[in-house]
Design an enzyme around this catalytic site. Structure first.
Site, PDB file in Angstrom:
ATOM      1  N   LYS A 141       1.348   7.576   2.510  1.00 14.99           N
ATOM      2  CA  LYS A 141       2.207   7.529   1.317  1.00 14.99           C
ATOM      3  C   LYS A 141       2.971   8.849   1.206  1.00 14.99           C
ATOM      4  O   LYS A 141       2.391   9.924   1.394  1.00 14.99           O
ATOM      5  CB  LYS A 141       1.356   7.315   0.049  1.00 14.99           C
ATOM      6  CG  LYS A 141       0.808   5.897  -0.081  1.00 14.99           C
ATOM      7  CD  LYS A 141       0.021   5.744  -1.365  1.00 14.99           C
ATOM      8  CE  LYS A 141      -0.732   4.421  -1.411  1.00 14.99           C
ATOM      9  NZ  LYS A 141       0.022   3.296  -1.898  1.00 14.99           N
ATOM     10  N   ASP A 186     -14.373   0.060  -0.922  1.00 21.36           N
ATOM     11  CA  ASP A 186     -12.989  -0.387  -0.756  1.00 21.36           C
ATOM     12  C   ASP A 186     -11.990   0.754  -0.989  1.00 21.36           C
ATOM     13  O   ASP A 186     -10.958   0.819  -0.332  1.00 21.36           O
ATOM     14  CB  ASP A 186     -12.722  -1.527  -1.754  1.00 21.36           C
ATOM     15  CG  ASP A 186     -11.373  -2.187  -1.549  1.00 21.36           C
ATOM     16  OD1 ASP A 186     -11.061  -2.532  -0.387  1.00 21.36           O
ATOM     17  OD2 ASP A 186     -10.629  -2.370  -2.529  1.00 21.36           O
ATOM     18  N   LYS A 221     -10.826  -2.227 -10.536  1.00 28.52           N
ATOM     19  CA  LYS A 221      -9.933  -3.374 -10.707  1.00 28.52           C
ATOM     20  C   LYS A 221      -9.935  -3.753 -12.175  1.00 28.52           C
ATOM     21  O   LYS A 221     -10.910  -3.508 -12.884  1.00 28.52           O
ATOM     22  CB  LYS A 221     -10.452  -4.573  -9.901  1.00 28.52           C
ATOM     23  CG  LYS A 221     -10.594  -4.318  -8.402  1.00 28.52           C
ATOM     24  CD  LYS A 221      -9.313  -4.591  -7.663  1.00 28.52           C
ATOM     25  CE  LYS A 221      -9.484  -4.421  -6.157  1.00 28.52           C
ATOM     26  NZ  LYS A 221      -8.212  -4.181  -5.463  1.00 28.52           N
ATOM     27  N   HIS A 243      -9.741   5.865   1.030  1.00 24.73           N
ATOM     28  CA  HIS A 243      -8.509   6.411   0.435  1.00 24.73           C
ATOM     29  C   HIS A 243      -8.747   7.647  -0.424  1.00 24.73           C
ATOM     30  O   HIS A 243      -8.068   8.660  -0.276  1.00 24.73           O
ATOM     31  CB  HIS A 243      -7.836   5.356  -0.451  1.00 24.73           C
ATOM     32  CG  HIS A 243      -7.529   4.069   0.258  1.00 24.73           C
ATOM     33  ND1 HIS A 243      -7.130   4.023   1.568  1.00 24.73           N
ATOM     34  CD2 HIS A 243      -7.533   2.778  -0.172  1.00 24.73           C
ATOM     35  CE1 HIS A 243      -6.921   2.765   1.908  1.00 24.73           C
ATOM     36  NE2 HIS A 243      -7.160   1.985   0.879  1.00 24.73           N
ATOM     37  N   ARG A 285      -5.554 -17.945  15.072  1.00 33.82           N
ATOM     38  CA  ARG A 285      -6.069 -19.219  15.593  1.00 33.82           C
ATOM     39  C   ARG A 285      -5.105 -20.378  15.381  1.00 33.82           C
ATOM     40  O   ARG A 285      -5.088 -21.328  16.150  1.00 33.82           O
ATOM     41  CB  ARG A 285      -7.401 -19.525  14.929  1.00 33.82           C
ATOM     42  CG  ARG A 285      -8.514 -19.425  15.951  1.00 33.82           C
ATOM     43  CD  ARG A 285      -9.819 -19.742  15.366  1.00 33.82           C
ATOM     44  NE  ARG A 285      -9.967 -19.148  14.046  1.00 33.82           N
ATOM     45  CZ  ARG A 285     -11.132 -18.926  13.462  1.00 33.82           C
ATOM     46  NH1 ARG A 285     -12.230 -19.253  14.086  1.00 33.82           N
ATOM     47  NH2 ARG A 285     -11.225 -18.410  12.273  1.00 33.82           N
ATOM     48  N   HIS A 310      -3.952   3.842   4.807  1.00 33.17           N
ATOM     49  CA  HIS A 310      -2.533   3.856   4.438  1.00 33.17           C
ATOM     50  C   HIS A 310      -2.201   4.861   3.334  1.00 33.17           C
ATOM     51  O   HIS A 310      -1.065   5.259   3.198  1.00 33.17           O
ATOM     52  CB  HIS A 310      -2.017   2.445   4.125  1.00 33.17           C
ATOM     53  CG  HIS A 310      -2.395   1.929   2.767  1.00 33.17           C
ATOM     54  ND1 HIS A 310      -3.635   1.434   2.482  1.00 33.17           N
ATOM     55  CD2 HIS A 310      -1.691   1.826   1.619  1.00 33.17           C
ATOM     56  CE1 HIS A 310      -3.672   1.056   1.206  1.00 33.17           C
ATOM     57  NE2 HIS A 310      -2.500   1.282   0.655  1.00 33.17           N
ATOM     58  N   LYS A 362      -8.787  -0.631   8.057  1.00 33.84           N
ATOM     59  CA  LYS A 362     -10.000  -0.473   7.266  1.00 33.84           C
ATOM     60  C   LYS A 362     -10.499  -1.852   6.851  1.00 33.84           C
ATOM     61  O   LYS A 362      -9.675  -2.760   6.806  1.00 33.84           O
ATOM     62  CB  LYS A 362      -9.753   0.415   6.043  1.00 33.84           C
ATOM     63  CG  LYS A 362      -8.897  -0.253   4.965  1.00 33.84           C
ATOM     64  CD  LYS A 362      -8.876   0.549   3.708  1.00 33.84           C
ATOM     65  CE  LYS A 362     -10.025   0.225   2.814  1.00 33.84           C
ATOM     66  NZ  LYS A 362      -9.705  -0.823   1.811  1.00 33.84           N
ATOM     67  N   GLU A 379      -6.269  -0.084 -10.914  1.00 32.47           N
ATOM     68  CA  GLU A 379      -5.461  -1.267 -10.636  1.00 32.47           C
ATOM     69  C   GLU A 379      -5.626  -2.227 -11.798  1.00 32.47           C
ATOM     70  O   GLU A 379      -6.732  -2.387 -12.316  1.00 32.47           O
ATOM     71  CB  GLU A 379      -5.913  -1.925  -9.342  1.00 32.47           C
ATOM     72  CG  GLU A 379      -5.659  -1.070  -8.122  1.00 32.47           C
ATOM     73  CD  GLU A 379      -6.040  -1.788  -6.851  1.00 32.47           C
ATOM     74  OE1 GLU A 379      -5.157  -2.377  -6.215  1.00 32.47           O
ATOM     75  OE2 GLU A 379      -7.227  -1.770  -6.500  1.00 32.47           O
TER      76      GLU A 379
HETATM   77  C1  BG6 Z   1      -6.613  -1.544  -0.106  1.00 33.91           C
HETATM   78  C2  BG6 Z   1      -7.756  -2.176  -0.843  1.00 33.91           C
HETATM   79  O1  BG6 Z   1      -7.087  -0.730   0.932  1.00 33.91           O
HETATM   80  O2  BG6 Z   1      -5.859  -0.745  -1.007  1.00 33.91           O
HETATM   81  C3  BG6 Z   1      -7.252  -3.008  -2.015  1.00 33.91           C
HETATM   82  O3  BG6 Z   1      -8.503  -2.999   0.041  1.00 33.91           O
HETATM   83  C4  BG6 Z   1      -6.371  -2.178  -2.904  1.00 33.91           C
HETATM   84  O4  BG6 Z   1      -8.330  -3.558  -2.758  1.00 33.91           O
HETATM   85  C5  BG6 Z   1      -5.294  -1.477  -2.083  1.00 33.91           C
HETATM   86  O5  BG6 Z   1      -5.766  -3.048  -3.849  1.00 33.91           O
HETATM   87  C6  BG6 Z   1      -4.503  -0.512  -2.924  1.00 33.91           C
HETATM   88  O6  BG6 Z   1      -3.428  -0.026  -2.188  1.00 33.91           O
HETATM   89  P1  BG6 Z   1      -2.094   0.445  -2.909  1.00 33.91           P
HETATM   90  O7  BG6 Z   1      -1.245   0.990  -1.811  1.00 33.91           O
HETATM   91  O8  BG6 Z   1      -1.509  -0.757  -3.577  1.00 33.91           O
HETATM   92  O9  BG6 Z   1      -2.523   1.475  -3.908  1.00 33.91           O
END
Ligand code: BG6
Length: 510
Positions: free
Chosen positions: A200, A253, A358, A258, A60, A196, A166, A234
């Site tokens: 990897k 999430d 987290k 993943h 935007r 993603h 996602k 994380e």
């Molecule tokens: C994302 C999540 O899909 O993946 C995030 O929304 C997360 O919350 C991230 O931090 C982690 O990805 P990576 O590649 O850093 O392990």
């Protein structure tokens, strides 16, 4: 069989990206700055994207092409990893970047994008192949897809493909609805749902490890494997994404997408051929075989946690409820763990423990496969507390950050007694290959531009993994948690240890 099309190559050797344009919706967002642009730049640096390329960004915020190029340059310089920034490569790459400001609900926005695409085609000869990349807030996905259809932007002389970031849906029903809406405009073969983690290198390597070697696969089943632990920890908090995360939570999430995909990669049957259909069929079959919990099983097999404030390394860290954009009474899980079973002949009875959170003590993602103890415990393991039953063999697939694989086994301790001690055989990506691995986004962008969906998720896969988490979401929705239940900087709530203890297991410390 390898496809005769030179742009496709299931094993990714001779892959050439055809002339094309990418439209990124949400071009002012975090993902574009942190991941997409650095990946595209890196592909340009390696000459892996063609000269006949263009990228049209949309958001935007009013900006000229020039402003946009400058902004993207700053992002690339800031976020590019393990790679130099080359001014001359950038100068020619930035000529392929364009920008259109506009509101996604406004039809004029789509007309302006069409105009810009025509201009880019003139200047960059993109061959009328167009990839749409949805990186907006998920609430816009439906609107954009519908508008692309209304403006017949889903058809043309060349191909049209769409990448959907996602989260794909918020629950099973909304994922199913989004699939239906998408299919009204794009056929399944043109829809690329991105996860993603599948891009990897270390996750792809699970398939190489399992199916490229003869010695592991015979052990890869319930007869030899005792339990499997998948950890995605994380150390960061929600990093300015409080508003999004509050609606999502750790289960949605990380686990729904993943980690269930990683689990499927570890457990799926070998495909007969390494191509998109066969690999995805096996993944989908596995996801469908994961047992769906009954509501009364959820308290036994799933644990939710939320971090509270704590001091980490002398620094005060806020709790989740104190983060910006988060409800001070929030019931959102910042930690989720589950025990899953795969109801097939290979895995019947083997628990798969998955956890993600987290503000855990460190950033680490790995998969630990624990094998059965030998049938006769002939030796004792030496420990500082005295002799004990030896620790069983453990194979750890380290996804990040110290990418590699290690195998723990027992060895005789030097000395006269027959005491044993665990030792480990290690493979490290860095020291073995000594070269930079492409980021997941580099791999996945090349894949979609060449039309290879192997590492993208399919409609049935996404819906199968939502089915697995849905009962947990439903039970949690109606539960009042006594949050926070773990301190920032610790390994999650006590209930998670208790969940494993009920099966006679303990979480390992990565
Ligand atoms: C994302 C999540 O899909 O993946 C995030 O929304 C997360 O919350 C991230 O931090 C982690 O990805 P990576 O590649 O850093 O392990």
């Amino acid at each position: 069989m390898a496809d005769a099309n030179p742009f496709q190559d299931p094993l990714r050797f001779e892959r050439r990206v055809p002339p094309c344009a990418i439209v990124i919706f949400g071009a002012n967002g975090d993902l574009t700055k942190r991941k997409l642009l650095p990946a595209l730049y890196r592909l340009a640096y390696e000459r892996r994207i063609p000269q006949n390329f263009a990228m049209v960004g949309n958001s935007r915020t009013p900006m000229s092409d020039e402003d946009f190029r400058q902004k993207m340059k700053e992002s690339v310089q800031k976020f590019i990893e393990n790679s130099p920034f080359d001014e001359s490569v950038w100068e020619s790459f930035e000529q392929t970047l364009y920008y259109v400001a506009g509101d996604l609900k406004d039809t004029r926005c789509y007309q302006a994008i069409q105009k810009k695409l025509a201009e880019a085609e003139q200047q960059n000869q993109t061959g009328d192949n167009v990839l749409y990349y949805l990186s907006t807030q998920p609430s816009y996905y439906e609107i954009v897809i519908e508008q692309l259809g209304k403006h017949t932007m889903n058809r043309g002389k060349g191909w049209r493909r769409i990448v959907i970031e996602k989260p794909f849906g918020h629950d099973l029903a909304s994922a199913h609805k989004l699939n239906q809406q998408t299919h009204e405009v794009f056929p399944e073969e043109d829809v690329y749902r991105i996860d993603h983690y599948l891009g990897k290198e270390t996750v792809q390597n699970i398939l190489a490890f399992r199916f490229g070697n003869g010695i592991f696969e015979p052990l890869w089943n319930r007869r030899y494997v005792n339990n499997v632990q998948i950890t995605a920890a994380e150390s960061i908090g929600v990093e300015g994404r409080g508003a999004y995360y509050q609606e999502a939570g750790a289960l949605r999430d990380m686990i729904q997408n993943h980690l269930l995909q990683v689990m499927a990669t570890v457990t799926m049957e070998p495909p007969t051929v390494f191509d998109a259909t066969n690999v995805r069929d096996e993944r989908a079959k596995l996801l469908r075989a994961i047992r769906v919990m009954k509501p009364e099983q959820v308290p036994l097999y799933a644990v939710a946690g939320q971090y509270g404030p704590a001091k980490i390394g002398g620094q005060q860290v806020p709790g989740f409820r104190q983060e910006e954009g988060v409800d001070p009474e929030s019931q959102t899980d910042t930690y989720a763990a589950g025990t899953f079973f795969v109801d097939n002949w290979r895995w019947a009875g083997v628990p798969f423990y998955i956890r993600s959170g987290k503000r855990l003590p460190k950033r680490v993602t790995d998969i630990a496969i624990q094998f059965n103890a030998p049938p006769l415990a002939m030796f004792q393991q030496e420990t500082r507390m005295g002799p004990r039953a030896p620790r069983p063999n453990l194979l750890v697939l380290r996804i990040q950050p110290e990418e590699g694989i290690s195998l723990r086994f027992l060895s005789k301790s030097p000395g006269s007694g027959m005491r044993v001690r665990p030792v480990s055989m290690d493979f490290n990506y860095g020291s073995s290959f000594g070269e930079r691995s492409p980021s997941a986004y580099e791999t996945l962008l090349v894949d979609v531009m060449t039309g290879d969906p192997t590492l993208y998720t399919r409609q049935d896969m996404v819906e199968a993994s939502w089915k697995v988490v849905q009962p947990i979401l439903d039970v949690w929705q109606n539960q009042k948690f006594n949050f926070p239940n773990y301190d920032a900087g610790t390994w999650g709530p006590r209930e998670s240890d208790e969940m494993l203890a009920r099966q006679g297991h303990v979480w390992r410390t990565p």
